[in-house]
Write an enzyme that holds these catalytic residues in place. Structure first.
Site: not given
Ligand code: AHR
Length: 518
Positions: A26, A71, A171-172, A243, A306, A367
């Site tokens: 990103e 994001n 995205n999201e 995450y 992700e 990432q």
């Molecule tokens: O990977 C970091 C961020 O995590 C990304 O930009 C977003 O899509 C997610 O919230």
């Protein structure tokens, strides 16, 4: 302690889609600038791409890379990143409170993908923009010359279409933090119209619609149902993110918690892939529900685009994210320094994707460089492997083939996210082309080694060809620029095949890869 595992040649889950070992880059922090791109760096090529980083990425055999956000994409104008560099505008990035010179755009990213031998996965902005920009971007990237956008691409140095197949529709979009956040109804309607339009250009595109940002979102899993009800027949994958964090230990360490408390937190942390598994199972059921409701023959799969551990850098990032540093260009953001505990976690996550390879066809570690990443760099300095590089490397390089349906009997423990979590977590991949089986195993036990007897049924004679072990006396050990191999795999010994039984000892808190030729 003992555990038994049975692997049978004919008991399989699915052929693994290689793209499950994808990654994500990103425009965020130093992922791009001083990450993959640093003109003037001693290893940079004529395009300013760092050769040391490219070499580490190539080693990982990353099959595809998602770009440019995240994001970031939800307020990104792709046109800013094309054409002569000197004329590209510097823009404020609202997602991360930074600025972006746009020195890297889709052309540079495409060149880099060629350099590291990977495929592009592009995300379009459905936050601040919509249908028209999506179709323009698609035509710019994939359209023929002789049309406005194709000719512009040619003028900018690339006559041939880039032929990008994988496209993320935003995205999201379920996240209130997202620029242009939408309800499931608003997003589902828009995503469907965009998908239809993109398909009118090319029926063969693989389109990825946004699912939930995580399994704790208040809209999950209704979001998936509603979005799929709008889009089902026009999309191919639904995107999920997750995450992983051991915040309890971060707190306990700050407060001088006891060893017992820390071990309990680790046990809960290492059971989080149970939650991941349920998340995947729930969304797979939701896909099936909508498929039935639509009387559709079409299949939709999961794109887990992700995933990673993300929490070590949260506190230090607050200042920039709160806007207290103005609008820095490529600052240190989300630079998690991973420890040995995270090796186990990443191994567990990848095992889950292998076991769910019937529904998870795409996935991206988030990432790839500097930003919550397996590869770190110093500007003007070195590039090195973080601890988590290794389980990702082993799975990506050796985890290709058919996922085996293993029968695992292991002693277990109760955790916040599930009961009777096996101390042994294992996945197996049969590669029929080269006649190998690779097992990826994690021992979650803090103090006990586990003797595993793995019965190989229907494969014929087997011999051990590789055994790699990662273990460390300190769960919080890390790799740094000056101690790059503090946490690294070592050749294992003692794995042997007797008849059709592969036996191996899994040391406490260890990650292991055992490969046999069959
Ligand atoms: O990977 C970091 C961020 O995590 C990304 O930009 C977003 O899509 C997610 O919230």
């Amino acid at each position: 302690m003992r555990a038994t595992v049975t692997a049978h040649k004919d008991y399989t889950i699915s052929k693994i889609d290689d793209r499950v070992y994808g990654a994500f880059l990103e425009h965020l922090g130093r992922a791009i600038y001083t990450g993959i791109y640093e003109p003037g760096h001693a290893t940079a090529d004529k395009n300013g791409m760092r050769g040391d980083v490219a070499q580490l990425v190539r080693e990982l055999k990353v099959p595809m890379v998602r770009y440019p956000g995240g994001n970031f994409v939800s307020a990104y104008n792709w046109e800013d990143g094309v054409g002569p560099r000197a004329e590209r505008p510097t823009r404020l990035d609202l997602a991360w409170h930074t600025s972006d010179s746009n020195a890297v755009g889709v052309h540079e990213f495409a060149d880099w993908c060629e350099l590291v031998d990977t495929e592009m996965m592009l995300a379009i902005n459905l936050g601040s923009r919509g249908l028209d920009d999506a179709r323009n971007f698609l035509e710019y990237v994939n359209g023929p010359t002789g049309s406005y956008w194709g000719d512009l691409r040619k003028k900018n140095g690339h006559a041939d279409p880039f032929n990008v197949k994988l496209w993320c529709l935003g995205n999201e979009m379920d996240g209130p933090w997202q620029v242009g956040h939408k309800t499931a109804h608003e997003y589902g309607r828009l995503a469907n119209e965009v998908a239809k339009t993109m398909r009118a250009f090319d029926k063969k595109l693989e389109l990825i619609v946004c699912g939930s940002s995580n399994a704790d979102m208040p809209t999950y899993p209704d979001w998936e149902r509603e979005v799929l009800e709008h889009t089902y027949d026009n999309v191919d994958h639904i995107s999920l993110h997750m995450y992983f964090a051991n915040r309890e230990n971060e707190r306990a360490l700050a407060e001088g918690g006891t060893a017992e408390a820390l071990a309990k937190n680790t046990a809960n942390y290492l059971a989080l892939n149970e939650k991941l598994d349920r998340y995947i199972a729930t969304v797979a059921s939701t896909i099936n529900f909508v498929k039935a409701k639509k009387r559709s023959k079409h299949n939709v799969y999961i794109s887990f685009d992700e995933w990673n551990v993300w929490y070590h850098s949260n506190k230090q990032d607050r200042k920039i994210l709160d806007g207290n540093d103005g609008w820095p260009h490529a600052p240190r953001l989300l630079e998690d320094i991973y420890n040995f505990e995270d090796v186990l976690q990443v191994g567990l996550i990848l095992n889950t994707f292998i076991r769910r390879s019937d529904v998870v066809k795409l996935a991206c570690i988030a990432q790839l460089v500097n930003v919550i990443a397996p590869i770190m760099t110093d500007p003007k300095g070195q590039a090195w492997r973080q601890t988590i590089y290794y389980p990702y490397y082993f799975a990506s390089v050796f985890g290709r083939g058919t996922a085996l349906q293993l029968d695992v009997n292991s002693p277990g423990y109760d955790a916040v996210h599930g009961d009777n979590i096996g101390y042994v977590d294992v996945s197996g991949v049969h590669n029929e082309e080269d006649g190998t089986i690779s097992f990826f195993a994690v021992n979650r036990h803090a103090s006990e080694a586990i003797d595993v007897d793995l019965s190989l049924e229907g494969f014929g004679a087997a011999t051990v060809i590789d055994h790699q072990v990662m273990t460390h006396e300190n769960l919080r050990a890390v790799n740094t620029a000056t101690a790059q191999t503090n946490v690294a795999p070592a050749k294992g010994s003692g794995a042997k095949v007797d008849g059709k039984t592969l036996s191996v000892k899994l040391q406490p808190y260890s990650y292991q890869m055992i490969r046999v030729k069959v």
